[in-house]
Design an enzyme around this catalytic site. Structure first.
Site, PDB file in Angstrom:
ATOM      1  CB  SER A 189     -42.240  15.293  60.554  1.00 47.05           C
ATOM      2  OG  SER A 189     -43.071  16.260  60.369  1.00 47.05           O
ATOM      3  NE  ARG A 223     -39.587  13.569  64.377  1.00 47.12           N
ATOM      4  CZ  ARG A 223     -40.921  13.525  64.686  1.00 47.12           C
ATOM      5  NH1 ARG A 223     -41.589  13.025  65.559  1.00 47.12           N
ATOM      6  NH2 ARG A 223     -41.410  14.907  64.078  1.00 47.12           N
ATOM      7  CE  LYS A 279     -39.321   8.759  55.753  1.00 45.37           C
ATOM      8  NZ  LYS A 279     -39.473   7.693  56.652  1.00 45.37           N
ATOM      9  CD  GLU A 315      -5.765 -11.281  65.601  1.00 45.34           C
ATOM     10  OE1 GLU A 315      -4.876 -10.606  66.286  1.00 45.34           O
ATOM     11  OE2 GLU A 315      -5.777 -12.664  65.559  1.00 45.34           O
ATOM     12  CG  ASP A 333     -15.956 -11.549  61.670  1.00 46.74           C
ATOM     13  OD1 ASP A 333     -15.712 -10.383  61.308  1.00 46.74           O
ATOM     14  OD2 ASP A 333     -16.952 -11.959  61.155  1.00 46.74           O
ATOM     15  CG  ASP A 373     -14.854 -12.820  67.948  1.00 49.44           C
ATOM     16  OD1 ASP A 373     -15.384 -13.683  67.232  1.00 49.44           O
ATOM     17  OD2 ASP A 373     -15.621 -11.603  68.074  1.00 49.44           O
ATOM     18  CD  GLU A 422     -28.897  11.325  53.812  1.00 51.94           C
ATOM     19  OE1 GLU A 422     -28.897  12.585  53.769  1.00 51.94           O
ATOM     20  OE2 GLU A 422     -28.435  10.518  54.609  1.00 51.94           O
TER      21      GLU A 422
END
Length: 791
Positions: free
Chosen positions: A84, A149, A128, A37, A35, A39, A126
């Site tokens: 939906s 949405r 939710k 490096e 991190d 930054d 997957e």
């Protein structure tokens, strides 16, 4: 090489390196540098851009810090609606979903094995995520827009805010992405990020958030995007919307392509064959749910084959090829302090539980639904009881059980008020009327209703809130609180009064100034010419949603005809069943409603009215009319026999004696017909239906015709396979605008089939019947010939 050229070269290299490091960190989960490096490189880029501001580009990694606050979000219309998903809450629900999918793909699936085992469907699996659904639009690989949405059709433009989310690529990696690519997914907050945010809020004396979902949604909808930039938001892609270009032909294939282009996808993504493997995945991730770095409320299963998705299509506002299998809701114990009654738009008086506040799944719950008095009786709930509260689907709190051994001695029964708690009008119990062959059965309904109608402030407020909503009359600037003020101040007593409001009345209301008052009056004025379908939906007829309103408007094409239509006549229209038909008829028969509609007709110019839809001219038969009378023992076949025997004449049928009937039908149905028409009320009803069919032009003896100006009127089209330039929903809208009926199956009556890649049984059936078939290019050319754009 000049200093500027050297800086430009170094800036380009730093951006490329940082984009690659972001990709490896957020998408591949394989960070290649510490991190510190990262930054150092980031600050070097930031310093160079500060020295050379002319070299700053919108897709630079430094451009995620936010910008000046907006005054409001703009609207974005989704070219492909963000639908939906249907829900499964139990194993049987998922198995039923799988069965429906296999039945819908019966012509596509292999036969199965010799021992009766059917072929399995491959599903993507997957988690939710519990966040906020967003749409990201990329053109030529560059992020150009972000949107919420919203209601599925229209969302809010949050482009400035999504650019601050660290793992959303400002430009796509690699090559080969479509020229236009809409990526859809969930913006969420990890558990660790949520805890850091709340700790920071406490340190600064700010308000803490109840749960990660609320924190993510609130962060993404900040008008000041610099605040959003400071929030630990993440994005996970789960699908696509509009596309112009080539993509793989499976859902998982598309997600893997998106991952290669820099888009984060779920690390839990897997494939499963059949319901059993889906359930194995559901149980596995359910056991690991609490150990995941983010909150989830279930699993989403999708048919992996895109051609099969298109074959299955959609039901109302949800796809038939996907389902969300929710986890069991979180539950807690608390005390029921009181039961109060609320009044809704239709006058339904609904019990609401007031609870001793308790945290359920991260949310403090003080109120819960009791649905209706039948549910109160089923639960046996009394005021003072200790009850189990569940957040159904992790969202809506509800009372699910009474702990009887904790019931106090002074517990009180729940009683329905005899008078409306808002207006004092009488409260009566609804009646359920079940209509079947030859008779009506009346029973008590579960709903109690205030009879005050628009004289009841609660019903008036809810009716007007619905009337002005975006999908109804679309009067922008009239939110719930504004409507409540107008009613409470006595400025409106019906929707028609909106069109009598003056500047002086509005500007005096809380929250309104000179400009907002003028804007509201302009919005009201702009709504004076609604399309008939919008107007019908705005009236708030029970059980009449947008689709049914469109059917009424497109078919009967006249408010006068819709107001007069008998229930049996309405059932000739697609997707209008007998119960809905009676709701529509009773709504327009009500004297209060008639008064309001008369008032509205005086102030509105309702568009889209004209002659009956061409496909309904002379569309009925005597056999169909006989069948709709529901004569005991007389089905469709008997109805056809009677119609043929009496020369398609209702008058001759009514004049027939028992011998004529007995020569046509067997004894039992012949007696039933004789007894049915012996009742004067039944004879009058049959004649009244026929007279209306004749008056509307639907009678079998009416003249068939084609409406001028609609080139496809009277035609039936079918869409099958993949459409790449536009979605099938948009293609359907364009065909309907030309007067065509878009059907879901191919028959000898089909005019034309539009077949894209992946077309299966429907294309084969069209070829078998000799029905005209167009590919997408030919279809688009045909639309352009009718003056219909394809954009």
């Amino acid at each position: 090489m000049t200093d500027a050229q050297t800086a430009a070269t170094r800036i380009a290299q730093l951006r490329s390196d940082l984009d690659q490091h972001n990709y490896r960190y957020h998408v591949l989960d394989e960070p290649s540098i510490p991190d510190a490096e990262y930054d150092r490189l980031f600050h070097e880029l930031k310093a160079l851009e500060a020295e050379h501001p002319e070299l700053v580009t919108p897709d630079s990694p430094t451009q995620r810090v936010g910008s000046l606050a907006l005054s409001a979000f703009g609207e974005v219309k989704h070219e492909v609606p963000m639908l939906s998903l249907g829900n499964a809450f139990a194993e049987d629900d998922l198995r039923d979903f799988d069965r429906r999918v296999r039945e819908g793909l019966a012509d596509e699936l292999p036969a199965g094995d010799l021992f009766g085992g059917g072929a399995s469907v491959e599903y993507s699996c997957e988690p939710k995520l519990d966040g906020l659904a967003v749409s990201l639009l990329y053109r030529d690989g560059q992020l150009v827009r972000g949107a919420t949405r919203g209601d599925g059709s229209t969302g809010e433009d949050i482009s400035v805010n999504v650019r601050t989310v660290r793992n959303i690529p400002l430009k796509l990696q690699g090559t080969g992405w479509p020229a236009v690519l809409e990526v859809r997914g969930e913006v969420f907050m990890s558990r660790a990020g949520f805890e850091r945010l709340n700790a920071s809020q406490l340190e600064q004396g700010g308000k803490t958030f109840a749960n990660p979902r609320n924190a993510a949604a609130g962060s993404l909808r900040q008008l000041d995007s610099s605040i959003t930039a400071k929030r630990p938001l993440e994005f996970c892609c789960y699908g696509i919307g509009q596309v112009q270009g080539e993509l793989p032909d499976t859902h998982v294939g598309i997600l893997n392509a998106l991952k290669a282009w820099g888009m984060p996808i779920s690390r839990e993504l897997k494939l499963a064959k059949g319901a059993d493997e889906c359930l194995d995945y559901y149980r596995d991730i359910g056991e690991r749910r609490d150990a995941l770095p983010y909150e989830i409320d279930g699993v989403v299963f999708k048919v992996n084959n895109l051609a099969w998705q298109r074959e299955l299509g959609f039901r109302a506002r949800e796809p038939r090829w996907a389902i969300a299998h929710k986890f069991p809701a979180s539950e807690e114990l608390t005390e029921l302090l009181a039961v109060e009654f609320q009044v809704g738009r239709t006058g339904a008086v609904t019990p609401v539980a007031r609870l001793r506040p308790v945290k359920v799944a991260g949310v403090m719950v003080a109120n819960a639904t009791l649905h209706n008095m039948d549910e109160v009786a089923r639960l046996g709930v009394m005021v003072g009881d200790t009850v189990i509260i569940r957040r159904a689907g992790d969202v809506i709190p509800q009372v699910v059980q009474v702990v009887l051994d904790r019931r106090p001695a002074d517990a009180k029964p729940v009683e329905v008020p005899q008078n409306c708690p808002v207006c004092g009008s009488h409260v009566e119990r609804t009646q359920l009327i079940k209509r079947s062959k030859g008779r009506e059965t009346v029973s008590e309904g579960a709903v109690y209703r205030c009879v005050g109608r628009l004289a009841c402030g609660a019903q008036l407020k809810q009716a007007i809130i619905h009337f002005v909503s975006r999908r109804a009359m679309d009067i922008e600037g009239l939110g719930d609180k504004s409507v409540e003020q107008l009613v409470d101040e006595g400025l409106i007593h019906s929707p028609a009064d909106l069109y009598k409001l003056t500047f002086e009345q509005i500007v005096e209301l809380e929250g309104f100034a000179e400009l907002s008052s003028k804007n509201l009056l302009a919005a009201i004025e702009n709504s004076r010419k609604p399309e008939l379908a919008r107007f019908i939906f705005a009236l708030g007829i029970p059980d009449v949603g947008e689709e049914t309103a469109k059917v009424l408007a497109r078919s009967l094409a006249s408010l006068q005809r819709i107001k007069q239509a008998l229930p049996e006549v309405l059932t000739y229209l697609p997707d209008v069943g007998l119960e809905v038909a009676y709701e529509i008829h009773e709504f327009f028969s009500d004297s209060h409603n008639q008064t309001v509609i008369d008032q509205l007709e005086q102030v509105l110019d309702i568009q889209g009215q004209g002659e009956l839809g061409a496909e309904y001219a002379a569309s009925t038969t005597l056999a169909g009319l006989i069948d709709k009378l529901h004569i005991a023992s007389v089905g469709p076949t008997g109805a056809k026999t009677l119609a043929a025997k009496f020369d398609e004449s209702l008058e001759k049928l009514l004049a027939a004696d028992w011998l004529d009937l007995r020569q046509t039908l067997s004894e039992k149905p012949a007696n039933a017909v004789r007894d049915f028409f012996a009742v004067a009320e039944n004879r009058d009803r049959a004649l009244k239906i026929e007279a209306q069919l004749r008056d509307f032009g639907m009678h079998w003896q009416s003249e068939k015709r084609v409406v001028e100006g609609l080139p496809l009127a009277g035609q039936t089209w079918v869409l099958t396979g993949s459409l790449e330039i536009m979605s099938r929903d948009i293609a359907k809208e364009k065909l309907e605008s030309l007067g065509a009926k878009v059907a879901g199956s191919v028959s000898a009556k089909t005019t034309c089939v539009v077949a894209g890649p992946g077309a299966g049984s429907k294309l084969a059936k069209a070829n078998e019947l000799g029905v005209k078939v167009l590919d997408e290019a030919e279809f688009l050319k045909a639309l352009e010939g009718f003056g219909i754009g394809v954009a």
